[in-house]
Write an enzyme that holds these catalytic residues in place. Structure first.
Site, PDB file in Angstrom:
ATOM      1  CB  SER A  50      -8.120 -63.456 -61.858  1.00 16.27           C
ATOM      2  OG  SER A  50      -8.559 -64.163 -60.701  1.00 16.27           O
ATOM      3  CG  ASP A  82      -4.898 -60.369 -64.162  1.00 15.92           C
ATOM      4  OD1 ASP A  82      -4.274 -59.931 -65.147  1.00 15.92           O
ATOM      5  OD2 ASP A  82      -4.410 -61.161 -63.331  1.00 15.92           O
ATOM      6  CG  HIS A 180       0.845 -66.091 -64.844  1.00 19.42           C
ATOM      7  ND1 HIS A 180       0.365 -66.293 -66.109  1.00 19.42           N
ATOM      8  CD2 HIS A 180       0.635 -64.777 -64.578  1.00 19.42           C
ATOM      9  CE1 HIS A 180      -0.120 -65.161 -66.588  1.00 19.42           C
ATOM     10  NE2 HIS A 180       0.036 -64.220 -65.678  1.00 19.42           N
ATOM     11  CG  HIS A 211       0.575 -60.352 -67.413  1.00 21.26           C
ATOM     12  ND1 HIS A 211      -0.642 -60.747 -66.926  1.00 21.26           N
ATOM     13  CD2 HIS A 211       0.339 -59.236 -68.143  1.00 21.26           C
ATOM     14  CE1 HIS A 211      -1.585 -59.923 -67.359  1.00 21.26           C
ATOM     15  NE2 HIS A 211      -1.010 -58.995 -68.109  1.00 21.26           N
ATOM     16  CB  ILE A 255       2.735 -58.214 -57.838  1.00 25.46           C
ATOM     17  CG1 ILE A 255       4.015 -57.711 -58.504  1.00 25.46           C
ATOM     18  CG2 ILE A 255       3.065 -58.941 -56.528  1.00 25.46           C
ATOM     19  CD1 ILE A 255       4.534 -56.433 -57.955  1.00 25.46           C
ATOM     20  CG  ASP A 256      -2.146 -63.344 -57.577  1.00 26.10           C
ATOM     21  OD1 ASP A 256      -2.235 -63.231 -56.338  1.00 26.10           O
ATOM     22  OD2 ASP A 256      -2.970 -64.006 -58.233  1.00 26.10           O
TER      23      ASP A 256
HETATM   24  P1  13P Z   1       2.798 -63.592 -60.613  1.00 26.58           P
HETATM   25  O1  13P Z   1       2.323 -65.015 -60.588  1.00 26.58           O
HETATM   26  O2  13P Z   1       4.256 -63.519 -60.962  1.00 26.58           O
HETATM   27  O3  13P Z   1       2.501 -62.853 -59.357  1.00 26.58           O
HETATM   28  O4  13P Z   1       2.023 -62.854 -61.807  1.00 26.58           O
HETATM   29  C1  13P Z   1       0.727 -62.369 -61.624  1.00 26.58           C
HETATM   30  C2  13P Z   1       0.101 -61.927 -62.890  1.00 26.58           C
HETATM   31  O5  13P Z   1       0.710 -61.802 -63.933  1.00 26.58           O
HETATM   32  C3  13P Z   1      -1.341 -61.624 -62.850  1.00 26.58           C
HETATM   33  O6  13P Z   1      -1.848 -61.331 -64.100  1.00 26.58           O
HETATM   34  O1  G3H Z   2      -2.495 -64.381 -63.773  1.00 24.80           O
HETATM   35  C1  G3H Z   2      -2.947 -65.054 -62.856  1.00 24.80           C
HETATM   36  C2  G3H Z   2      -3.205 -64.422 -61.543  1.00 24.80           C
HETATM   37  O2  G3H Z   2      -2.199 -64.798 -60.629  1.00 24.80           O
HETATM   38  C3  G3H Z   2      -4.581 -64.764 -61.053  1.00 24.80           C
HETATM   39  O3  G3H Z   2      -4.629 -66.073 -60.630  1.00 24.80           O
HETATM   40  O4  G3H Z   2      -6.599 -67.003 -61.837  1.00 24.80           O
HETATM   41  O5  G3H Z   2      -5.736 -68.060 -59.724  1.00 24.80           O
HETATM   42  O6  G3H Z   2      -6.925 -65.868 -59.637  1.00 24.80           O
HETATM   43  P1  G3H Z   2      -6.067 -66.800 -60.459  1.00 24.80           P
HETATM   44 ZN    ZN Z   3      -0.988 -62.422 -65.715  1.00 25.67          ZN
END
Ligand code: 13P
Ligand code: G3H
Ligand code: ZN
Length: 309
Positions: A50, A82, A180, A211, A255-256
């Site tokens: 990201s 991302d 998210h 997502h 998945i994050d």
């Molecule tokens: P989560 O927050 O459900 O893991 O989604 C991550 C995501 O969509 C990153 O682009």
């Molecule tokens: O879509 C969001 C992802 O979880 C990335 O999160 O922008 O905090 O790195 P971030």
């Molecule tokens: Zn996302």
């Protein structure tokens, strides 16, 4: 072994009703845990970065770490941007050697989203890089609670077809009820599968992207809370819903949050059980291990991407 695009990965996934895991990476231990799981499971893999990750770890470190993971394991990896918010960041990533970028124009009006996406598609394709775009808005926990709110935020199937035809985008992120973070639903989890089926029917050749697809695994939330955390009421997308989505054109599952929770749970536990430890390897090692096990579980039991190379 190399950095590869997601083109072949998605073509195979689309035919055989499974999805490729796209995991967000921010540091070495996260990358190692994920890539070791993909190696163990013989699974295709997307690592995504990201804007926040680029800022935190710096692009050069992340790229070199991913290259190191390829060297170490022999796993082919698609390196993806991302939520690229404009042409500039997408161009930077293409120029840096990413094999895939997302231009997220979902907050813009339809025609503006098309214009922005086309611009990135032209540049990326000229450099052998594939593009993901997004149409519809991912609802937060307070949004999309009734039918009219859903219609206003979720992806409109006919628009998805027009968008793909006009932009030439390689894959499309859609809004069907995921969001998210760790607080996705207040009551019963709900995804609009009828809408997903309709989109897939209209653009059957387009890989769809989900997502906000973390399950927010209860075991990790419980561990976090047991060892001093405070994350009550966290709820994600049930595993069976992800599995169902892979049968209707969803080829990429993002998945994050589950990575963050697994890592945090393990570190919290370690600190409470070993108050005398202050060697980062002592707690980052188990955290990496927790990520490896969790990702292997997803690949095998949820995404269905084991042994698909
Ligand atoms: P989560 O927050 O459900 O893991 O989604 C991550 C995501 O969509 C990153 O682009
Ligand atoms: O879509 C969001 C992802 O979880 C990335 O999160 O922008 O905090 O790195 P971030
Ligand atoms: Zn996302």
């Amino acid at each position: 072994m190399a950095l590869v695009t997601s083109k072949e990965m998605f073509a195979k996934a689309l035919k055989s009703d499974y999805a490729v895991g796209a995991f967000n990476v921010n540091n070495m231990e996260i990358i190692q845990g994920i890539v070791e799981a993909a190696q163990q499971e013989n699974a295709p893999l997307i690592l995504q970065v990201s804007a926040g990750a680029r800022k935190y770890a710096k692009p050069a470190y992340l790229i070199k770490l991913v290259e190191a993971a390829i060297l170490d394991t022999g796993v082919d990896i698609c390196l993806h941007l991302d939520h690229g918010e404009d042409f500039d960041i997408c161009k930077k990533c293409v120029d840096d050697g990413f094999t895939s970028v997302m231009i997220d124009g979902s907050k813009h009006p339809f025609e503006e989203n098309i214009r922005r996406t086309k611009e990135v598609v032209e540049y990326a394709h000229a450099h052998g890089v594939v593009v993901e775009a997004e149409l519809g808005k991912l609802a937060g926990i307070e949004d999309a609670v009734n039918v009219s709110a859903r219609d206003a935020t979720f992806t409109v199937p006919e628009e998805a077809a027009e968008f793909v035809a006009k932009t030439g985008v390689d894959s499309l992120a859609i809004a069907i009820g995921t969001s998210h973070g760790a607080y996705k639903f207040k009551g019963e989890p709900y995804l609009d599968f009828e809408r997903l089926k309709e989109i897939h029917k209209l653009i059957p050749e387009t890989p769809l992207v989900l997502h906000g697809a973390s399950t927010v695994l209860p075991e990790f939330v419980a561990l976090c809370n047991k060892y001093g955390g405070d994350i009550p009421g966290a709820q994600g997308v049930p595993e069976e819903m992800i599995r169902e989505a892979t049968k209707h054109g969803v080829c990429k599952v993002n998945i994050d949050t589950d990575l963050r929770l697994a890592m945090t749970a393990e570190i919290r536990k370690h600190f409470v059980e070993n108050p005398g430890d202050f060697d980062p390897r002592k707690y980052l090692g188990p955290a990496r291990d927790a990520i490896r096990k969790m990702v292997a579980h997803k690949i095998k039991n949820v995404l269905g991407s084991s042994d698909k190379l």
